[in-house]
Design an enzyme around this catalytic site. Sequence first.
Site, PDB file in Angstrom:
ATOM      1  N   PRO A  14       0.853  -1.196   0.000  1.00 52.72           N
ATOM      2  CA  PRO A  14       0.000   0.000   0.000  1.00 52.72           C
ATOM      3  C   PRO A  14       0.887   1.244   0.000  1.00 52.72           C
ATOM      4  CG  PRO A  14       0.058  -1.014   2.190  1.00 52.72           C
ATOM      5  CD  PRO A  14       0.822  -1.917   1.277  1.00 52.72           C
ATOM      6  N   GLN A  66      -6.229  -1.330   3.237  1.00 51.54           N
ATOM      7  CA  GLN A  66      -5.439  -0.926   4.395  1.00 51.54           C
ATOM      8  C   GLN A  66      -6.129   0.231   5.108  1.00 51.54           C
ATOM      9  OE1 GLN A  66      -1.566   1.265   4.606  1.00 51.54           O
ATOM     10  NE2 GLN A  66      -0.814  -0.638   5.511  1.00 51.54           N
ATOM     11  N   CYS A  96       3.278   3.399   9.301  1.00 50.08           N
ATOM     12  CA  CYS A  96       3.528   4.708   8.693  1.00 50.08           C
ATOM     13  C   CYS A  96       4.009   5.692   9.748  1.00 50.08           C
ATOM     14  CB  CYS A  96       2.265   5.238   8.027  1.00 50.08           C
ATOM     15  SG  CYS A  96       2.502   6.843   7.238  1.00 50.08           S
ATOM     16  N   LYS A 135       0.337  -4.511   9.448  1.00 50.93           N
ATOM     17  CA  LYS A 135       1.607  -4.153   8.816  1.00 50.93           C
ATOM     18  C   LYS A 135       2.350  -3.239   9.783  1.00 50.93           C
ATOM     19  CE  LYS A 135       3.721  -2.610   4.497  1.00 50.93           C
ATOM     20  NZ  LYS A 135       4.553  -1.461   4.869  1.00 50.93           N
ATOM     21  N   HIS A 168       7.765  -4.538   7.868  1.00 47.29           N
ATOM     22  CA  HIS A 168       8.753  -3.702   7.200  1.00 47.29           C
ATOM     23  C   HIS A 168      10.030  -3.815   8.025  1.00 47.29           C
ATOM     24  CE1 HIS A 168       9.645   0.337   5.008  1.00 47.29           C
ATOM     25  NE2 HIS A 168      10.772  -0.314   5.284  1.00 47.29           N
ATOM     26  N   ASN A 208       8.569  -6.860   4.091  1.00 46.64           N
ATOM     27  CA  ASN A 208       8.524  -5.680   3.241  1.00 46.64           C
ATOM     28  C   ASN A 208       9.778  -4.853   3.512  1.00 46.64           C
ATOM     29  OD1 ASN A 208       6.962  -2.501   3.523  1.00 46.64           O
ATOM     30  ND2 ASN A 208       7.407  -3.488   1.593  1.00 46.64           N
ATOM     31  N   GLY A 209      10.241  -4.126   2.477  1.00 43.29           N
ATOM     32  CA  GLY A 209      11.364  -3.219   2.666  1.00 43.29           C
ATOM     33  C   GLY A 209      12.567  -3.564   1.816  1.00 43.29           C
ATOM     34  N   GLY A 210      12.842  -2.720   0.824  1.00 47.12           N
ATOM     35  CA  GLY A 210      14.076  -2.848   0.048  1.00 47.12           C
ATOM     36  C   GLY A 210      14.130  -3.966  -0.964  1.00 47.12           C
ATOM     37  N   ARG A 231       8.099   0.269  -3.902  1.00 47.17           N
ATOM     38  CA  ARG A 231       8.477   1.223  -4.935  1.00 47.17           C
ATOM     39  C   ARG A 231       8.983   0.596  -6.229  1.00 47.17           C
ATOM     40  NH1 ARG A 231       7.178   3.352  -0.957  1.00 47.17           N
ATOM     41  NH2 ARG A 231       6.539   5.523  -0.875  1.00 47.17           N
TER      42      ARG A 231
END
EC number: 1.3.1.91
Length: 331
Positions: A14, A66, A96, A135, A168, A208-210, A231
């Site tokens: 998201p 979400q 977030c 998350k 994350h 999640n992450g990278g 991304r």
Amino acid sequence: MTQNLPAHRFSVAPMLDWTDRHCRYFHRQLTRQTLLYTEMVTTGAIIHGKGDYLAWSEEEQPVALQLGGSDPAALAQCARLAEARGYNEINLNVGCPSDRVQNGRFGACLMGEAQLVADCIKAMRDVVSIPVTVKNRIGIDEQDSYAFLCDFIGTVATQGGCEMFIIHARKAWLSGLSPKENREIPPLDYDRVYQLKRDFPQLTMALNGGVKTLAEAQQHLQHLDGVMMGREAYQNPGILAQVDRELFGLNVADRDPVAVVRAMYPYIERELSQGTYLGHVTRHMLGLFQGIPGARQWRRYLSENAHKAGADVEVLEKALSLVADKIPAAV
């Protein structure tokens, strides 16, 4: 051969202002199996907002909503509405770090209130039959020990009944760093997430992450139940065309990017007839031809022409003419 692997095996994160319904419809043309997430939607927007914040197309399935919020009753009300609208999962944002989110007492700051998160999850689980997931980050500010993370997961799982966490693999600084910096500066710690899965084997866990390549996703799947890409999937959406084959084990050909663009035409024409501007859809498609000669011309032509009055699919056809003949033939 279809292995019938669960959708959470691979998902697109998201992303606020990015993964709107047009983006999700586009991503679904590239991959049938991937779980897609909405942007974070606050409970206040759904309950009090003037627009339809739960709008989506059946063609996008499977899709998870979400939610951002910290009031159990409001979250339960929104979860019930979302299930009635056909969403496949409800996810609570506990990751977030933006000031805007903290002021509303939701997002990453909730990691410091594990019991409240558990209450929120339980309130939603009590009123829906679809999965309710969380998350979160691996820590916040100085609360970044492994024991803190385990306590958070344990409390939300046992007290709230949460069975799936998307983690994350960075901690979040609640002050001093912008949301963008919070995605890049705190170091990634994949091993901590792997350890978490070993210590809570009964829980479903995604990372999640990278994550930038499907090969990296495969590596993480040796340790975890799922991988979420953010991304990279947005900026280089062509990568999604390989997911069904590489990560879900389906015996299917990768989607041809030109065919994907043309598959969007009926949707775009329907949206244009309802007053949507072409650029609101095509902005998500700019990175489709990344790495292919002509990609820059494609991006430039769409960027310069999709916002003009009366712009329609002819703009896309013209943009395609700048790149289509440069795409290598499928093997």
